[in-house]
Design an enzyme around this catalytic site. Structure first.
Site, PDB file in Angstrom:
ATOM      1  N   LYS B  85       2.176   9.001  -0.597  1.00 21.73           N
ATOM      2  CA  LYS B  85       3.044   8.609  -1.830  1.00 21.73           C
ATOM      3  C   LYS B  85       2.523   8.882  -2.920  1.00 21.73           C
ATOM      4  O   LYS B  85       4.478   9.508  -2.945  1.00 21.73           O
ATOM      5  CB  LYS B  85       2.538   7.329  -2.013  1.00 21.73           C
ATOM      6  CG  LYS B  85       2.445   6.184  -1.390  1.00 21.73           C
ATOM      7  CD  LYS B  85       3.640   5.616  -1.112  1.00 21.73           C
ATOM      8  CE  LYS B  85       3.578   4.422  -0.417  1.00 21.73           C
ATOM      9  NZ  LYS B  85       4.509   3.740   0.358  1.00 21.73           N
ATOM     10  N   GLU B 107       7.109  -0.246  -7.622  1.00 18.26           N
ATOM     11  CA  GLU B 107       7.033  -1.288  -8.077  1.00 18.26           C
ATOM     12  C   GLU B 107       5.510  -0.862  -7.102  1.00 18.26           C
ATOM     13  O   GLU B 107       5.807   0.069  -6.607  1.00 18.26           O
ATOM     14  CB  GLU B 107       8.166  -2.299  -6.665  1.00 18.26           C
ATOM     15  CG  GLU B 107       8.076  -1.257  -4.788  1.00 18.26           C
ATOM     16  CD  GLU B 107       8.775  -0.204  -5.028  1.00 18.26           C
ATOM     17  OE1 GLU B 107       8.996   0.454  -6.319  1.00 18.26           O
ATOM     18  OE2 GLU B 107       8.679   0.362  -3.879  1.00 18.26           O
ATOM     19  N   SER B 375      -1.679   8.792   7.316  1.00 17.68           N
ATOM     20  CA  SER B 375      -1.462   7.977   5.981  1.00 17.68           C
ATOM     21  C   SER B 375      -1.922   8.322   4.685  1.00 17.68           C
ATOM     22  O   SER B 375      -1.416   8.451   3.247  1.00 17.68           O
ATOM     23  CB  SER B 375       0.349   7.521   5.942  1.00 17.68           C
ATOM     24  OG  SER B 375      -0.094   6.032   6.458  1.00 17.68           O
TER      25      SER B 375
END
Lengths: 255, 392
Positions: B85, B107, B375
């Site tokens: 991210k 969000e 990830s």
């Protein structure tokens, strides 16, 4: 002044929505019928909560069409405009949705999350079916685009009075009035401009009329009159609330 | 130029208020990525702050256990804040500065994107507010505190299903209200144009590095790429640099939840999603016959979302990428498999991709090479899994 109420279909019940339509009709130029959607990104708390209440009652698109058919058969002749989110129309089938609007007697369509130009196909289908697609103009819409939107106007052009979502506010900002003045000057006198978002009283409506608006759209303020009540069924139970909705409608209509 | 549509998918289904805002975002993004100063800043933060490049690690124990397939892990889990991210949030926070915005909003579902945004905002001196469903905030209290520590305010969203989709609704409403001074840092390759292209751009560093690394280490391109797909940003980041390599097969793994027939899942493409529009984009969406958005379920909060990024919808129709789903219980199996074989605890999202490996290995020739995008790391999930398994 032209008064345009927005009602969330199925809140608190479809039969109550019918009663509201009948109560609003004498004072209204058009009635906007909202089809509830699970994720209404253009709406503030009041209409979000009304939508959820309606969906929890089991309301669906077919039932809203059924309600319109009943109102027409009961002699209600006022023009109707659907306010529906794009996925509601898309999932129903755009052609099928438009045809049913035509057959059941709904004249106009507002899709708050479909900016003009994003779906040319629905424009073509609507035009062929004689359905008016109402365009919205926001305070930050660039002049060139505002010109294009006014040129392609539907039954009226919807001026979004301020940044943000729908929801009753009690005041009017100078920026909002300036925006309406600017659009009136830009559009000339032959175009119908209604202002919506945040209008809850006749004082605000009068100021927008002074700025050149032909009418105002009132949604959240009407819903807030009855939303504290959870009554279903007959309109008798909501008589005081309906009286207050009528008096708000009348006060704007009389401007 | 970033494409507005992927085939028929994508687009920008948004309120008129956002039309000029997203136009400005697109223009500024295109200017920023052409600016050598912007790129130099981004590269510097990615290497010295976030920890790039991440290793491409040959998981020999895992490969031996699987049999046929030779698995490389792209170690995005080693990045600052624990997942891929951060690649996107640093990029978008720099973009916010470039546009002269003072405030960012985002969000978050489980909290990973919220934490990564809060970190980037703290780093670059931006005011930061994070929208989080009240149900998620309750489930992930520690991440709420983590965001607070980083100086962000967490706004709990109690409308609708009180989860990620509702947090996005409220972030979009905030953006519509405050667009003049606020940039919305969307966390995945979804939403209205230009977001899917922007997020892909900032995540494509994963694929860029992985392609170079696999050629160095293996002397050739891989046979498979495997990644989990929520919105789809880690997958598109990895896939993006292999699109034209026709012999590289790609697999996106969705959350199968408790099974497609139960309705409790988040498999939009490989399950029972239909074409529709959610959060500004035409894609595959889990919805009822009248277009109301369905509630979804996954053991992994990061995959628990009713729509999929529009480019994935397109890649499924062209068959460039195969989409499959893995159940909650298989994903928990993947969580343990990687932990015990390699000493790496994967995020539950990435554990879905791990859990697909035994199936893939069964279809492979001996010595086929796969890159799996790891990830995120599993620290955030340890307590949750421990509770599910009744061990803590």
């Amino acid at each position: 002044m032209n008064f345009v109420p927005y009602l969330c279909c199925g809140d608190p019940s479809l039969s109550m929505t019918k009663s509201f339509v009948k109560a609003m009709e004498p004072y209204s130029a058009v009635i906007e019928l909202g089809i509830p959607f699970s994720d209404p990104i253009a709406d503030g708390k009041t209409i979000q909560e009304a939508s959820i209440r309606s969906l929890n009652n089991g309301t669906n698109t077919d039932m809203v069409f059924g309600m319109v058919r009943e109102l027409r058969s009961e002699g209600i002749l006022i023009p109707f405009v659907f306010m529906a989110y794009y996925n509601t129309v898309y999932s129903y089938g755009r052609g099928r949705f438009i045809k049913k609007m035509k057959d059941f007697g709904v004249q106009g369509l507002i899709i708050p999350d479909l900016p003009f130009g994003e779906d040319r196909e629905i424009e073509v289908v609507a035009k062929a079916g004689g359905i008016s697609i109402i365009k919205l103009i926001a305070p930050n819409t660039v002049p060139e685009r505002a010109g294009e939107l006014i040129e392609n106007e539907g039954m009226y052009t919807y001026l979004v009075s301020a940044y943000g979502t729908t929801g009753a506010r009690s005041d009017v900002s100078e920026e909002s009035l300036e925006f309406v003045r600017r659009m009136r000057k830009f559009a000339g006198n032959g175009k119908t401009l209604y202002v919506g978002f945040g209008i809850s009283n006749a004082g605000q409506a009068r100021r927008f009329a002074g700025a050149g608006a032909d009418g105002v759209i009132v949604g959240s303020a009407l819903i807030e009159i009855y939303s504290g009540r959870t009554l279903k069924g007959s309109s008798e139970g909501l008589k005081p609330e309906i009286d207050r909705m009528e008096s708000l409608a009348r006060s704007i209509h009389n401007i | 130029m970033i494409e507005k549509r992927f085939g028929e998918f994508g687009g920008a289904y948004i309120p008129e208020l956002l039309v000029p805002v997203l136009k400005e975002l697109e223009t500024c993004f295109e200017k920023a990525v052409k600016s050598s100063e912007f790129q130099a800043k981004l590269d510097s933060y990615l290497s010295r702050y976030a920890g790039r490049p991440t290793p491409l690690y040959l998981a020999e124990n895992l490969s031996r256990r699987l049999g046929n397939i030779k698995v490389y892990l792209k170690r995005e889990d080693l990045l600052h804040t624990g997942a891929h991210k951060i690649n996107n949030t640093i990029g978008q926070a720099l973009l916010a500065k470039f546009m002269g915005k003072k405030r960012v909003i985002a969000e978050t579902g489980a909290g990973q994107h919220g934490v990564a945004t809060a970190a980037a905002a703290a780093l670059l001196g931006l005011e930061c507010e994070i929208y989080m469903g009240s149900k998620d905030a309750e489930r992930q209290k520690l991440n709420v505190y983590r965001m607070n520590l980083l100086g962000a305010k967490v706004i709990k969203v109690s409308s609708g299903s009180k989860t990620l989709k509702d947090a996005i609704n409220d972030a979009l409403r905030d953006y519509t209200t405050n667009c003049n001074d606020t940039h919305y840092v969307l966390g995945s390759a979804l939403g209205p144009h230009p977001y899917p292209g922007i997020v892909r751009h900032f995540q494509s560093v994963i694929g860029l590095e992985a392609r170079k690394q696999v050629i160095e280490q293996e002397g050739r391109l891989p046979d498979y790429l495997v990644a989990c797909v929520g919105g789809g940003s880690n997958a598109i980041g990895l896939f993006s640099h292999f699109m034209d390599d026709k012999d590289v097969k790609m697999v996106g793994v969705e959350a199968g939840g408790e099974g497609i027939s139960t309705g409790r899942h988040a498999a939009r493409i490989s399950g029972d999603g239909k074409k529709g529009v959610l959060h500004g984009s035409l894609t595959y969406v889990l919805q009822d016959p009248f277009g109301q958005i369905r509630e979804t379920h996954s053991v992994s909060a990061g995959l628990d979302y009713p729509a999929i990024g529009p480019e994935h919808a397109y890649l499924s129709t062209t068959r460039r990428v195969e989409y499959v789903h893995v159940s909650d219980s298989d994903a928990l199996g993947g969580f343990h498999l990687l932990s015990t074989t390699e000493g790496i605890i994967p995020a539950l999202e990435s554990a879905h991709a791990i859990a697909y490996l035994p199936v893939l290995s069964g279809k492979c020739k001996k010595g086929d090479v796969a890159i799996l995008n790891l990830s995120g790391r599993g620290d955030k999930d340890v307590e949750y899994v421990g509770r599910i398994e009744g061990l803590i």
